[in-house]
Write an enzyme that holds these catalytic residues in place. Structure first.
Site, short mmCIF file in Angstrom:
data_model
loop_
_atom_site.label_atom_id
_atom_site.label_comp_id
_atom_site.label_asym_id
_atom_site.label_seq_id
_atom_site.Cartn_x
_atom_site.Cartn_y
_atom_site.Cartn_z
N ARG A 104 0.86 -1.18 0.00
CA ARG A 104 0.00 0.00 0.00
C ARG A 104 0.89 1.22 0.00
O ARG A 104 1.69 1.40 0.91
CB ARG A 104 -0.81 -0.06 1.29
CG ARG A 104 -2.13 0.59 1.24
CD ARG A 104 -2.91 0.21 2.48
NE ARG A 104 -2.40 0.80 3.70
CZ ARG A 104 -3.17 1.34 4.63
NH1 ARG A 104 -4.48 1.38 4.45
NH2 ARG A 104 -2.68 1.82 5.73
N THR A 108 -0.75 7.62 -0.99
CA THR A 108 -1.99 7.56 -1.77
C THR A 108 -2.92 6.43 -1.31
O THR A 108 -4.10 6.42 -1.67
CB THR A 108 -1.67 7.33 -3.25
OG1 THR A 108 -1.01 6.04 -3.35
CG2 THR A 108 -0.75 8.41 -3.81
N ASP A 200 0.23 -2.22 12.27
CA ASP A 200 0.62 -2.72 10.96
C ASP A 200 0.88 -4.22 11.06
O ASP A 200 1.83 -4.66 11.72
CB ASP A 200 1.88 -1.98 10.49
CG ASP A 200 2.22 -2.32 9.04
OD1 ASP A 200 2.26 -1.42 8.22
OD2 ASP A 200 2.42 -3.53 8.75
N ASP A 203 4.35 -5.58 9.78
CA ASP A 203 5.44 -5.20 10.68
C ASP A 203 5.39 -5.98 11.99
O ASP A 203 6.41 -6.39 12.52
CB ASP A 203 5.39 -3.69 10.97
CG ASP A 203 5.87 -2.87 9.79
OD1 ASP A 203 6.59 -3.43 8.92
OD2 ASP A 203 5.53 -1.68 9.72
C1 PRP Z 1 -1.42 -4.30 4.66
C2 PRP Z 1 -2.37 -5.46 4.81
C3 PRP Z 1 -3.22 -5.35 3.57
C4 PRP Z 1 -3.29 -3.87 3.37
C5 PRP Z 1 -4.63 -3.40 3.83
O1 PRP Z 1 -0.41 -4.61 3.79
O2 PRP Z 1 -1.74 -6.70 4.94
O3 PRP Z 1 -2.66 -6.00 2.46
O4 PRP Z 1 -2.27 -3.27 4.17
O5 PRP Z 1 -4.81 -2.06 3.53
P1 PRP Z 1 -5.87 -1.58 2.47
O6 PRP Z 1 -7.13 -2.33 2.72
O7 PRP Z 1 -5.99 -0.10 2.77
O8 PRP Z 1 -5.32 -1.82 1.10
P2 PRP Z 1 0.81 -3.61 3.49
O9 PRP Z 1 0.53 -2.80 2.28
O10 PRP Z 1 1.18 -2.86 4.73
O11 PRP Z 1 1.95 -4.60 3.08
P3 PRP Z 1 2.66 -5.75 3.92
O12 PRP Z 1 1.66 -6.86 4.12
O13 PRP Z 1 3.78 -6.16 3.03
O14 PRP Z 1 3.14 -5.17 5.22
N1 URA Z 2 -2.61 -2.34 7.05
C1 URA Z 2 -2.29 -2.76 8.30
O1 URA Z 2 -1.40 -3.60 8.46
N2 URA Z 2 -2.98 -2.23 9.34
C2 URA Z 2 -3.95 -1.33 9.18
O2 URA Z 2 -4.55 -0.91 10.18
C3 URA Z 2 -4.25 -0.89 7.87
C4 URA Z 2 -3.56 -1.44 6.83
#
Ligand code: PRP
Ligand code: URA
Length: 209
Positions: A104, A108, A200, A203
């Site tokens: 994400r 944006t 997150d 993380d």
């Molecule tokens: C997180 C989560 C989703 C997304 C959700 O991933 O695992 O994929 O955010 O957010 P959204 O509904 O607003 O799209 P992230 O982009 O942080 O990547 P990661 O899993 O690699 O940490």
């Molecule tokens: N992605 C995450 O990991 N946590 C949130 O709360 C939103 C997006």
């Protein structure tokens, strides 16, 4: 809420509360996510079709239930989806696996794809898309767009937490895809995080922050 199943099993809710706590360690967070995912898997597969086979028990022959149709596909939205994937594979070890790599953009909140690999023949399989967080739903929508492009048309989406805004966005884009989640939280904050949420997920799973 139409098209949304909240899995309110006491064990799921108890484990989720521990995951939400800020002091929960990376190791515990990962283990709890894996444990919860087996319980979510149980619910999302509850209505899978059965057929019968003739088997021999040690005592006599019987017509016994067995899963019908082709093996299902778990589609993990990287990275955090892998935390749900592992527990699901514990319950359904013969499932096929797709990976959709998305992150994400923090400014944006648009989902950016960096990887896609899926079984060729997903059009005649049930595809269960897994990602712990449904926030804006941009990632889930992009993942499902991609899987539909590949031919998937029988899909379900499983998350741990969902924001009401994300559910509305998701239902607008993919009204045919039922959502299973352990909790519908209150709202998104100005940075697109689920509130009260758990922070997150990626993380916290991998200790990257
Ligand atoms: C997180 C989560 C989703 C997304 C959700 O991933 O695992 O994929 O955010 O957010 P959204 O509904 O607003 O799209 P992230 O982009 O942080 O990547 P990661 O899993 O690699 O940490
Ligand atoms: N992605 C995450 O990991 N946590 C949130 O709360 C939103 C997006």
């Amino acid at each position: 809420m139409d098209g949304v199943t909240v899995i309110d099993h006491p064990l799921v809710q108890h484990k989720l509360t521990i995951m939400r706590k800020k002091e929960t360690s990376t190791a515990s967070f990962r283990r709890l996510l894996q444990e919860i995912s087996t319980l979510l898997c149980y619910e999302v597969t509850r209505d899978l079709e059965l057929t019968t086979v003739m088997i021999d028990t040690p005592l006599e022959e019987m017509e016994a239930p067995t899963l019908a149709g082709k093996k299902l596909v778990f589609a993990s939205v990287l990275r955090a989806g892998n935390g749900l994937l592992e527990g699901m594979l514990d319950l359904v070890p013969s499932a096929r696996v797709a990976h959709v790599g998305l992150y994400r953009d923090p400014k944006t909140l648009v989902a950016v794809e960096y990887y896609f690999k899926a079984p060729e023949d997903i059009s005649d399989r049930l595809v269960v898309v897994v990602d712990p967080m449904l926030a804006t739903a941009n990632s889930a929508i992009a993942a499902i767009d991609r899987l539909k492009e590949r031919g998937a048309h029988n899909l379900r989406f499983v998350s741990l937490l969902a924001a009401p805004e994300g559910i509305a966005n998701f239902r607008e884009h993919h009204p045919d895809v039922p959502i299973f989640t352990a909790s519908i939280d209150q709202r998104l904050n100005e940075k697109g995080y689920i509130m009260p949420g758990l922070g997150d997920a990626g993380d916290r799973m991998y200790g990257t922050k």
